[in-house]
Write an enzyme that holds these catalytic residues in place. Sequence first.
Site, PDB file in Angstrom:
ATOM      1  N   TYR A 177       0.869  -1.176   0.000  1.00 19.00           N
ATOM      2  CA  TYR A 177       0.000   0.000   0.000  1.00 19.00           C
ATOM      3  C   TYR A 177       0.906   1.225   0.000  1.00 19.00           C
ATOM      4  CZ  TYR A 177      -3.766   3.108   1.745  1.00 19.00           C
ATOM      5  OH  TYR A 177      -4.682   4.117   1.918  1.00 19.00           O
ATOM      6  N   LYS A 183      -0.133  -1.132  -4.786  1.00 14.38           N
ATOM      7  CA  LYS A 183      -1.253  -0.193  -4.832  1.00 14.38           C
ATOM      8  C   LYS A 183      -0.661   1.200  -4.938  1.00 14.38           C
ATOM      9  CE  LYS A 183      -5.162   1.707  -2.258  1.00 14.38           C
ATOM     10  NZ  LYS A 183      -5.747   1.913  -0.920  1.00 14.38           N
ATOM     11  N   VAL A 226      -7.870  -0.640  -6.627  1.00 12.97           N
ATOM     12  CA  VAL A 226      -8.365  -0.678  -5.255  1.00 12.97           C
ATOM     13  C   VAL A 226      -9.224   0.557  -5.069  1.00 12.97           C
ATOM     14  CG1 VAL A 226      -7.797  -0.665  -2.800  1.00 12.97           C
ATOM     15  CG2 VAL A 226      -6.376  -1.963  -4.404  1.00 12.97           C
TER      16      VAL A 226
END
Length: 297
Positions: free
Chosen positions: A135, A163, A205
Site C-alpha cells: 500500500y 497499490k 483498489v
Amino acid sequence: MAIWKGVFPAVTTKLHQDGSVDLAATTASIERLIEAGVDGVIVLPMLGENASMDMVEREMIIRAAVKTAKGRVPVLSGLAEITLDRAKANAKAYESFGAQGLMVFPSLGYKTDPRETVEWYKGIASASSLPIMIYNNPIAYGVDCTVEVLKELVDTPEIVCIKEETGDIRRVTDMYVAFGDRFSIFCGVDDLIVESCALGVTGWVSGMTNVWPKECVNLFALCQANKYPEARKIYRVLTPSFHLDTHVKLVQYIKMGESLVYGAPEWTRAPRLPLVGAERQHVIATITKAVADLKTL
C-alpha cells in the site's frame, strides 16, 4: 503466487451506532459487491477502520468475509501495524483466519527511510506464505515505495502487487519501465482510474465501488477494452464523488454514500464523528447528483 487483477473494493466495516461491528451489514455489503462482479475484496483497509479494531474484531471480520466469498473471489486483509514484530505476528494470524492475501501498510508509528522500508516489507513477507500488495500512499503515511525501493524488493516473491497512490500518474509508467510485468500495478485513487488504465494498470483498489459496484466494474471493463469514449461518460458523472475518496474524511464520506444509495449504516468509530452541517449537505448533494446523472447515461 497469486496474480491479481480487476476491481478490488476496499470494504468499509459496517458499524452499529454505538460503534460495535455490524457483521450482518458488513457481510451483506461483501455479497453485494461480489454479485456486482468485483474481482476481489479487501477487508480491514484504512477505509475499513483497521486501526480502530482489536484482534477479536479483526478475526471475526476476516473469517466472515472468507465465509461469505465462498472462494468466488480472493479475500485480502489490510495489515496496518506500528512494530515489525506485531506486523509479522498478525500476518501469520490473518493467514490462519483464512485471508488469501495482505495489503500491507508502512509502519503507522514511524516514517521509515528507504532502507528501513525495504526491511519492513521483507520482514513481513517472511512471516507467512501470503502474497502481498504494498500500500504505497506517501501522501497519507509519509513513506514512499519508490522505484529504487522496489528494486530492493523485486527478488521477494511474496510481494506481487503495488497499490499506487502517490497521486503522480507518471509513477505507473516508471514502474513498468523498471520492472516490466514483475508486479501487478493497481490504481489506488478513484479519481485517477481512467488515467491509470490508459497507462496499463492491471487493477483498481477502490473506495467508491462500495457505493456503485456495478458502475465501477463497468467503468474498469470499458477502460480495459480501450472503450475510452464510453468510459469518460461514466467517469465525468462519478468524478465529483470520486474526489471524496481522496479526502481525510473518506471513511465518513463513502459510508454516507453507501447509506444514501442502498441503506447501509453510516456510523463510524470515534474519533471519527458523523458528518454535520454544510459538510454533510455537500456530500449528500454530490452523491445525489451522481445518482440522478447515472440514470441519464
